[in-house]
Design a protein around this motif. Sequence first.
Motif, PDB file in Angstrom:
ATOM      1  N   ARG A  26      42.741  36.814  50.928  1.00  0.00           N
ATOM      2  CA  ARG A  26      43.858  37.371  50.145  1.00  0.00           C
ATOM      3  C   ARG A  26      45.196  36.764  50.570  1.00  0.00           C
ATOM      4  O   ARG A  26      46.053  36.482  49.743  1.00  0.00           O
ATOM      5  N   LEU A  27      45.359  36.580  51.872  1.00  0.00           N
ATOM      6  CA  LEU A  27      46.593  35.965  52.377  1.00  0.00           C
ATOM      7  C   LEU A  27      46.736  34.539  51.852  1.00  0.00           C
ATOM      8  O   LEU A  27      47.807  34.142  51.393  1.00  0.00           O
ATOM      9  N   ILE A  28      45.666  33.786  51.898  1.00  0.00           N
ATOM     10  CA  ILE A  28      45.697  32.408  51.396  1.00  0.00           C
ATOM     11  C   ILE A  28      45.998  32.401  49.900  1.00  0.00           C
ATOM     12  O   ILE A  28      46.826  31.609  49.433  1.00  0.00           O
ATOM     13  N   HIS A  29      45.380  33.296  49.155  1.00  0.00           N
ATOM     14  CA  HIS A  29      45.633  33.382  47.711  1.00  0.00           C
ATOM     15  C   HIS A  29      47.100  33.728  47.438  1.00  0.00           C
ATOM     16  O   HIS A  29      47.741  33.117  46.581  1.00  0.00           O
ATOM     17  N   ARG A  30      47.620  34.691  48.180  1.00  0.00           N
ATOM     18  CA  ARG A  30      49.012  35.103  47.996  1.00  0.00           C
ATOM     19  C   ARG A  30      49.969  33.942  48.259  1.00  0.00           C
ATOM     20  O   ARG A  30      50.915  33.705  47.515  1.00  0.00           O
ATOM     21  N   ALA A  31      49.715  33.210  49.345  1.00  0.00           N
ATOM     22  CA  ALA A  31      50.583  32.077  49.692  1.00  0.00           C
ATOM     23  C   ALA A  31      50.508  30.989  48.628  1.00  0.00           C
ATOM     24  O   ALA A  31      51.476  30.264  48.409  1.00  0.00           O
ATOM     25  N   HIS A  32      49.365  30.883  47.973  1.00  0.00           N
ATOM     26  CA  HIS A  32      49.197  29.861  46.940  1.00  0.00           C
ATOM     27  C   HIS A  32      49.839  30.269  45.614  1.00  0.00           C
ATOM     28  O   HIS A  32      50.370  29.426  44.898  1.00  0.00           O
ATOM     29  N   THR A  33      49.836  31.551  45.296  1.00  0.00           N
ATOM     30  CA  THR A  33      50.275  31.984  43.970  1.00  0.00           C
ATOM     31  C   THR A  33      51.669  32.586  43.907  1.00  0.00           C
ATOM     32  O   THR A  33      52.265  32.636  42.841  1.00  0.00           O
ATOM     33  N   GLU A  34      52.204  33.054  45.027  1.00  0.00           N
ATOM     34  CA  GLU A  34      53.497  33.723  44.993  1.00  0.00           C
ATOM     35  C   GLU A  34      54.610  32.833  45.535  1.00  0.00           C
ATOM     36  O   GLU A  34      54.458  32.198  46.575  1.00  0.00           O
ATOM     37  N   THR A  35      55.699  32.839  44.842  1.00  0.00           N
ATOM     38  CA  THR A  35      56.875  32.103  45.279  1.00  0.00           C
ATOM     39  C   THR A  35      57.415  32.735  46.554  1.00  0.00           C
ATOM     40  O   THR A  35      57.456  33.944  46.683  1.00  0.00           O
ATOM     41  N   GLY A  36      57.824  31.906  47.495  1.00  0.00           N
ATOM     42  CA  GLY A  36      58.433  32.410  48.714  1.00  0.00           C
ATOM     43  C   GLY A  36      57.465  32.664  49.856  1.00  0.00           C
ATOM     44  O   GLY A  36      57.876  33.101  50.916  1.00  0.00           O
ATOM     45  N   TRP A  37      56.194  32.366  49.664  1.00  0.00           N
ATOM     46  CA  TRP A  37      55.211  32.504  50.738  1.00  0.00           C
ATOM     47  C   TRP A  37      54.809  31.122  51.204  1.00  0.00           C
ATOM     48  O   TRP A  37      54.434  30.275  50.395  1.00  0.00           O
TER      49      TRP A  37
END
Length: 126
Positions: A26-37
């Motif tokens: 989930r962390l990897i997905h968030r960093a890939h899809t959300e701006t600012g991560w």
Amino acid sequence: MTDTVHVILDETAMTAAGAGNPLVSRLIHRAHTETGWRLYAPACALVEAGRAHPGTAEHLTALPGLTVLDLDLPAVLAVTQQTDWAHAHTWHTARPTPDRPDGAIIATTTPKRWKGAPVRVLDLSP
């Protein structure tokens, strides 16, 4: 304080990613899809993760949202002060820099390992 979230994966989080830990995924997905991560892998920790779980280094370095942090001269000097290269390189890269003025959060599955260290920790243990 900046609007960008900088997260450093330690070797335990990287190994957990290779083993299919859903929190790390989930962390990897968030960093890939959300701006600012922003998600980082210190080179020494990546080596240890690859040794612990073969194929992990290849998998992680293929991810578009992950930046591998080289072992530059300041990191080398930090690593020489400790016996555990992965831990030392991760700790060094979590410190504030001009690119990361607030430092970075260390994502780990072993948060007790970082107890007492002047770093912020994200517990990804199951």
